[in-house]
Design a protein around this motif. Structure first.
Motif, PDB file in Angstrom:
ATOM      1  N   TRP A   1      -5.795   2.520   7.248  1.00  0.00           N
ATOM      2  CA  TRP A   1      -4.649   2.586   8.058  1.00  0.00           C
ATOM      3  C   TRP A   1      -4.569   4.324   8.234  1.00  0.00           C
ATOM      4  N   ARG A   2      -4.046   4.660   9.518  1.00  0.00           N
ATOM      5  CA  ARG A   2      -3.674   5.913   9.863  1.00  0.00           C
ATOM      6  C   ARG A   2      -2.273   5.887   9.299  1.00  0.00           C
ATOM      7  N   ALA A   3      -2.021   6.949   8.366  1.00  0.00           N
ATOM      8  CA  ALA A   3      -0.657   6.903   7.912  1.00  0.00           C
ATOM      9  C   ALA A   3      -0.064   8.375   8.023  1.00  0.00           C
ATOM     10  N   HIS A   4       1.470   8.493   8.328  1.00  0.00           N
ATOM     11  CA  HIS A   4       2.015   9.605   8.640  1.00  0.00           C
ATOM     12  C   HIS A   4       2.930   9.888   7.258  1.00  0.00           C
ATOM     13  N   ALA A   5       2.991  11.024   6.505  1.00  0.00           N
ATOM     14  CA  ALA A   5       3.936  11.227   5.621  1.00  0.00           C
ATOM     15  C   ALA A   5       5.221  11.803   6.273  1.00  0.00           C
ATOM     16  N   ALA A   6       6.060  12.036   5.327  1.00  0.00           N
ATOM     17  CA  ALA A   6       7.433  12.386   5.836  1.00  0.00           C
ATOM     18  C   ALA A   6       7.482  14.071   6.281  1.00  0.00           C
ATOM     19  N   ASP A   7       6.340  14.358   5.804  1.00  0.00           N
ATOM     20  CA  ASP A   7       6.149  16.203   6.227  1.00  0.00           C
ATOM     21  C   ASP A   7       5.569  16.087   7.587  1.00  0.00           C
ATOM     22  N   GLY A   8       5.140  14.982   7.918  1.00  0.00           N
ATOM     23  CA  GLY A   8       4.202  15.129   9.247  1.00  0.00           C
ATOM     24  C   GLY A   8       2.756  15.206   8.906  1.00  0.00           C
ATOM     25  N   THR A   9       2.316  15.254   7.895  1.00  0.00           N
ATOM     26  CA  THR A   9       0.879  15.347   7.692  1.00  0.00           C
ATOM     27  C   THR A   9       0.261  13.944   7.833  1.00  0.00           C
ATOM     28  N   ARG A  10      -0.970  13.664   8.215  1.00  0.00           N
ATOM     29  CA  ARG A  10      -1.487  12.309   8.716  1.00  0.00           C
ATOM     30  C   ARG A  10      -2.570  12.356   7.432  1.00  0.00           C
ATOM     31  N   TYR A  11      -2.966  10.987   7.126  1.00  0.00           N
ATOM     32  CA  TYR A  11      -4.057  10.795   6.169  1.00  0.00           C
ATOM     33  C   TYR A  11      -4.588   9.208   6.670  1.00  0.00           C
ATOM     34  N   ALA A  12      -5.873   9.391   5.981  1.00  0.00           N
ATOM     35  CA  ALA A  12      -6.535   7.772   6.254  1.00  0.00           C
ATOM     36  C   ALA A  12      -6.462   7.426   4.876  1.00  0.00           C
ATOM     37  N   VAL A  13      -5.764   6.281   4.872  1.00  0.00           N
ATOM     38  CA  VAL A  13      -5.416   5.305   3.657  1.00  0.00           C
ATOM     39  C   VAL A  13      -6.302   4.114   3.857  1.00  0.00           C
ATOM     40  N   LYS A  14      -7.354   4.071   2.656  1.00  0.00           N
ATOM     41  CA  LYS A  14      -8.299   2.960   2.523  1.00  0.00           C
ATOM     42  C   LYS A  14      -8.231   1.946   1.463  1.00  0.00           C
ATOM     43  N   LEU A  15      -8.010   0.851   1.345  1.00  0.00           N
ATOM     44  CA  LEU A  15      -8.194  -0.155   0.428  1.00  0.00           C
ATOM     45  C   LEU A  15      -9.332  -1.019   0.499  1.00  0.00           C
ATOM     46  N   SER A  16     -10.219  -0.757  -0.776  1.00  0.00           N
ATOM     47  CA  SER A  16     -11.515  -1.315  -0.656  1.00  0.00           C
ATOM     48  C   SER A  16     -11.698  -2.490  -1.664  1.00  0.00           C
ATOM     49  N   GLY A  17     -12.384  -3.300  -1.455  1.00  0.00           N
ATOM     50  CA  GLY A  17     -12.535  -4.741  -2.116  1.00  0.00           C
ATOM     51  C   GLY A  17     -13.744  -4.927  -2.747  1.00  0.00           C
ATOM     52  N   GLY A  18     -14.724  -4.322  -2.330  1.00  0.00           N
ATOM     53  CA  GLY A  18     -16.040  -4.498  -2.520  1.00  0.00           C
ATOM     54  C   GLY A  18     -16.678  -3.124  -2.904  1.00  0.00           C
ATOM     55  N   GLY A  19     -18.126  -3.041  -3.144  1.00  0.00           N
ATOM     56  CA  GLY A  19     -18.986  -2.052  -3.425  1.00  0.00           C
ATOM     57  C   GLY A  19     -18.610  -0.895  -4.731  1.00  0.00           C
ATOM     58  N   THR A  20     -18.484   0.207  -4.777  1.00  0.00           N
ATOM     59  CA  THR A  20     -18.244   0.842  -5.864  1.00  0.00           C
ATOM     60  C   THR A  20     -17.598   2.014  -5.480  1.00  0.00           C
TER      61      THR A  20
ATOM     62  N   VAL B   1       0.643  -1.278   0.042  1.00  0.00           N
ATOM     63  CA  VAL B   1       0.082   0.143  -0.058  1.00  0.00           C
ATOM     64  C   VAL B   1       1.032   1.291  -0.084  1.00  0.00           C
ATOM     65  N   THR B   2       2.067   1.180   0.874  1.00  0.00           N
ATOM     66  CA  THR B   2       2.844   2.380   0.730  1.00  0.00           C
ATOM     67  C   THR B   2       3.226   2.805  -0.555  1.00  0.00           C
ATOM     68  N   GLY B   3       3.792   1.569  -1.099  1.00  0.00           N
ATOM     69  CA  GLY B   3       4.457   1.648  -2.680  1.00  0.00           C
ATOM     70  C   GLY B   3       3.317   2.345  -3.587  1.00  0.00           C
ATOM     71  N   TRP B   4       1.998   1.765  -3.495  1.00  0.00           N
ATOM     72  CA  TRP B   4       0.848   2.383  -4.256  1.00  0.00           C
ATOM     73  C   TRP B   4       0.732   3.599  -4.048  1.00  0.00           C
ATOM     74  N   ALA B   5       0.720   4.197  -2.572  1.00  0.00           N
ATOM     75  CA  ALA B   5       0.361   5.396  -2.189  1.00  0.00           C
ATOM     76  C   ALA B   5       1.370   6.454  -3.081  1.00  0.00           C
ATOM     77  N   ARG B   6       2.464   5.855  -2.818  1.00  0.00           N
ATOM     78  CA  ARG B   6       3.669   6.711  -3.680  1.00  0.00           C
ATOM     79  C   ARG B   6       3.485   7.083  -5.198  1.00  0.00           C
ATOM     80  N   THR B   7       3.030   5.788  -5.761  1.00  0.00           N
ATOM     81  CA  THR B   7       2.960   5.758  -7.449  1.00  0.00           C
ATOM     82  C   THR B   7       1.582   6.550  -7.734  1.00  0.00           C
ATOM     83  N   ASP B   8       0.690   6.581  -6.796  1.00  0.00           N
ATOM     84  CA  ASP B   8      -0.675   6.867  -7.155  1.00  0.00           C
ATOM     85  C   ASP B   8      -0.861   8.605  -6.992  1.00  0.00           C
TER      86      ASP B   8
END
Length: 338
Positions: free
Chosen positions: A38-57, A9-16
């Protein structure tokens, strides 16, 4: 920390999204079996909610982006990928990112009167946003799956009444069978009412509804600030689809008090809540939750701890403050003279 599962997911977040994420902590209190958050921290200190979904739309991301663009307060805007999309597509899984706005869920409180009022103001602002052609195309009608929900409820009741050779003996099957038997009258009332009242939901213009605005999806900030997250269940429906969460509470472990209800509705503003539509949405939700959590509690492929949690939720649904009880009371009140 970043474990093996989150490394991809970390790699995908960088690529996308061009994000350099240094830490990912998985959030496990959600009910979506087809997603990881996931609750994610970026190198600059910003926080993000990172979600990987496999269902729905992806409709939920579109709705959130639309509401944020309309300046609706309390709706975090999803980040866009390098090519302008709202999510990255990875083998049928969607990776989306939004700012992490708060660590404090309303369920964990405490909510002040200002928070309750802001909750109502936020729902009113969502409902006031014009419905575009794109939203009509993307969003289902609220409660549209009610025939399937009623059929699943009846099948579950029959399974528990007359178990087959593949069904496990002993607890929790026996406990849930006894519980469903004790509430057979309420389940029958609700299944009958859902079919009988189905037309009532179409008698009012529809608005954009979150579809699941319970306190687990509400985040708190200072000075009464609130945010509504997780738009995956967004629908087009009469306002009662959302308002049942503030008039009746829905969550057995977090009932809404009279004062809290008054504060929310004061924030929402003038509204004519139609009892039949409210009862219909309560009944559909009650049957859906009851059947789905019972299925999870009996599924041998579900982790034992999750099965136990599902069984606890079923017991809560039929408790005196549970959704099944609330929906049953709402339906029966329609037949009582004023």
């Amino acid at each position: 920390m970043i474990d093996d599962a989150a490394g991809q997911v970390t790699g995908w977040a960088r690529t996308d999204f061009g994000l350099d994420l240094t830490d990912l902590d998985e959030v496990t209190h959600g009910a979506d079996q087809h997603a990881r958050l996931w609750r994610a921290h970026a190198a600059d200190g910003t926080r993000y909610a990172v979600k990987l979904s496999g269902g729905g739309t992806p409709a939920g991301r579109v709705v959130a982006a639309h509401l944020a663009a309309q300046k609706v307060p309390g709706v975090p805007a999803p980040l866009r990928t390098h090519d302008g999309r709202l999510y990255g597509d990875h083998g049928g899984h969607r990776l989306s990112v939004v700012p992490w706005v708060s660590d404090l869920r309303a369920l964990d409180g405490p909510m002040t009167d200002a928070h309750w009022r802001a909750y109502g103001e936020l729902l009113a602002a969502v409902h006031a946003v014009p419905v575009t052609d794109e939203l009509v195309r993307l969003l289902p009608p609220g409660g549209a799956a009610y025939p399937e929900i009623v059929a699943a409820t009846r099948a579950t009741a029959e399974r528990l009444r007359a178990p087959g050779p593949a069904d496990p003996a002993g607890p929790p099957f026996a406990e849930l069978a006894a519980l469903w038997s004790a509430m057979a009258d309420r389940v029958s009332t609700l299944t009958g009412a859902v079919g009988r009242l189905a037309a009532d939901r179409r008698d009012r213009p529809v608005v954009v509804c979150h579809g699941d605005p319970h306190l687990g999806n509400l985040l708190l900030g200072p000075n009464g600030q609130v945010w509504l997250i997780d738009w995956d269940d967004a629908v087009l429906a009469p306002p009662e689809c959302d308002l049942m969460f503030v008039t009746d509470g829905v969550l057995a472990f977090a009932p809404i008090t009279t004062g809290q209800r008054a504060a929310v509705l004061a924030g929402y503003g003038r509204v004519d809540i139609e009892p039949a539509r409210l009862a219909w949405f309560l009944a559909v939700r009650a049957l859906d939750d009851l059947t789905d959590w019972t299925r999870q509690a009996l599924d041998p492929d579900v982790d034992a701890a999750d099965r136990a949690r599902a069984a606890r939720i079923v017991r809560g649904l039929v408790s005196p403050v549970g959704l099944v009880t609330l929906a049953d009371a709402a339906v029966r009140s329609l037949d009582r003279p004023d």
